[in-house]
Design an enzyme around this catalytic site. Structure first.
Site, PDB file in Angstrom:
ATOM      1  CE  LYS A  65      23.617  11.175 -10.111  1.00 39.24           C
ATOM      2  NZ  LYS A  65      24.711  11.704  -9.279  1.00 39.24           N
ATOM      3  CB  THR A 116      25.961   7.917  -8.651  1.00 39.23           C
ATOM      4  OG1 THR A 116      26.266   9.244  -8.258  1.00 39.23           O
ATOM      5  CG2 THR A 116      26.255   6.957  -7.521  1.00 39.23           C
ATOM      6  NE  ARG A 146     -17.598   0.280   2.002  1.00 43.70           N
ATOM      7  CZ  ARG A 146     -16.564  -0.281   2.606  1.00 43.70           C
ATOM      8  NH1 ARG A 146     -16.179   0.133   3.799  1.00 43.70           N
ATOM      9  NH2 ARG A 146     -15.898  -1.263   2.032  1.00 43.70           N
ATOM     10  CD  GLN A 173     -10.604  -6.480   3.734  1.00 42.76           C
ATOM     11  OE1 GLN A 173     -11.479  -5.734   3.303  1.00 42.76           O
ATOM     12  NE2 GLN A 173     -10.185  -6.415   4.989  1.00 42.76           N
ATOM     13  CG  HIS A 219     -12.111   5.504   5.651  1.00 41.00           C
ATOM     14  ND1 HIS A 219     -12.595   4.226   5.462  1.00 41.00           N
ATOM     15  CD2 HIS A 219     -10.930   5.352   6.296  1.00 41.00           C
ATOM     16  CE1 HIS A 219     -11.756   3.354   5.988  1.00 41.00           C
ATOM     17  NE2 HIS A 219     -10.726   4.008   6.500  1.00 41.00           N
TER      18      HIS A 219
HETATM   19  O1  URC Z   1     -13.842  -2.916   3.096  1.00 38.82           O
HETATM   20  C1  URC Z   1     -13.485  -2.728   4.262  1.00 38.82           C
HETATM   21  N1  URC Z   1     -12.611  -3.583   4.851  1.00 38.82           N
HETATM   22  C2  URC Z   1     -12.186  -3.441   6.143  1.00 38.82           C
HETATM   23  O2  URC Z   1     -11.391  -4.264   6.670  1.00 38.82           O
HETATM   24  C3  URC Z   1     -12.683  -2.332   6.848  1.00 38.82           C
HETATM   25  N2  URC Z   1     -12.481  -1.879   8.112  1.00 38.82           N
HETATM   26  C4  URC Z   1     -13.216  -0.732   8.248  1.00 38.82           C
HETATM   27  O3  URC Z   1     -13.247  -0.027   9.289  1.00 38.82           O
HETATM   28  N3  URC Z   1     -13.898  -0.469   7.106  1.00 38.82           N
HETATM   29  C5  URC Z   1     -13.594  -1.451   6.213  1.00 38.82           C
HETATM   30  N4  URC Z   1     -13.957  -1.649   4.925  1.00 38.82           N
END
Ligand code: URC
Length: 299
Positions: free
Chosen positions: A12, A57, A182, A225, A253
């Site tokens: 469920k 369920t 940014r 990353q 973005h």
């Molecule tokens: O921090 C980022 N990692 C990416 O792999 C990536 N690729 C992208 O176009 N902008 C960003 N920014």
């Protein structure tokens, strides 16, 4: 053509409950959605129309209701474990019970500076999550075994500076300009597992959340990353009971809007918020494991 049932599971989903703890004048309010999924000897239901081993369920839903009345469901991990154990302990043909709980947070209203005793606001997109898989014991008299993955999702974070992305690989299709300033916006999903039972399930959850938020804001981010890794590593450093943590951080973005056709400059003040398409950055970080460490060593 001969054929066979290859995999199955049933259960469920989205059993929703709201519980009011009214023992004191100040009420507590908990709202959960629970998924129950059972695995075991259910083949005959598919292949022979034999329902004799099929727990409805609807019964699973009722079990969630009854357990929520008797237990404290806002300790998600204990609630999930108890519920899952019930199914594997009471039905011999159930080999695994997977219990997934999502908690919707409600914040107590503060009116004229005073926390209200029973009024709440529920506007946040954030959810607390817990996914427990309980496995039936192989021998009589033993306790069921299980694995619990805790987490949160929908935690939206943004910083207006202290983020850049540069010195990346370029080819004939690359148009992205390098930047050292940014907006960094994401909606974080985190999942982690413990190597030991924590003393205080709720306390450690709150601490992990606080570390993730603090590290997001702490310093310049050269990429999603790198910040993701720092956030995960900070949790492992601060909380020895966490064995591994997985973070998913979509790069939501904020594109700088070109105002030059209107003879206006745009020194990082006006952006187009968008979540489609978005970068999709996700990684698991664990305590060092010598053998596996070589798997990533291409040097
Ligand atoms: O921090 C980022 N990692 C990416 O792999 C990536 N690729 C992208 O176009 N902008 C960003 N920014």
């Amino acid at each position: 053509m001969p054929h066979q049932l290859w995999t199955q599971s049933y259960g469920k989903s989205r059993v929703r409950i709201a519980k009011v703890d009214r023992d004191a004048d100040v009420h507590q309010y908990t709202e959960l959605s629970v998924d129950v999924e059972l695995d075991g000897d259910f083949d005959a239901a598919y292949t022979q129309g034999d329902n004799s081993l099929v727990l409805p369920t609807d019964t699973m839903k009722n079990t969630v209701y009854a357990f929520a009345r008797e237990l404290d469901p806002c300790e998600l991990e204990t609630f999930a474990w108890t519920l899952g154990s019930h199914f594997v302990e009471n039905f011999d043909h159930v080999s695994h019970a997977a219990i997934k709980i999502t908690q919707t947070p409600w914040q107590r209203l503060v009116i004229d500076g005073e926390p209200h005793p029973h009024a709440f606001s529920g506007s946040s997109t954030e959810r607390q999550t817990c996914h427990a898989v309980i496995t039936a014991p192989t021998k009589d008299g033993e306790d069921p075994e299980g694995a619990i993955e805790c987490g949160l999702e929908g935690l939206t974070l943004l910083k207006t500076t202290d983020s850049g992305f540069s010195k990346f690989l370029k080819d004939e299709y690359t148009t992205l300009p390098e930047t050292d300033d940014r907006i960094f916006a994401t909606t974080l999903t985190a999942k982690w597992v413990y190597n030991d039972t924590p003393d205080d399930w709720r306390g450690i959850r709150d601490r992990i959340r606080a570390i993730l938020i603090r590290e997001f804001a702490a310093r310049f981010s050269p990429s999603v990353q790198a910040t993701l890794f720092e956030m995960a590593a900070a949790v492992l450093d601060a909380e020895p009971a966490v064995e591994e943590i997985n973070l998913a951080m979509p790069n939501l973005h904020r594109h700088l809007i070109n105002l030059s056709p209107f003879d206006l400059d745009n020194p990082n003040v006006l952006f187009l918020p968008t979540d489609e398409p978005h970068g999709n950055i996700t990684a698991s970080v664990c305590r060092e494991r010598p053998e596996e460490a070589h798997a990533h060593d291409h040097g």
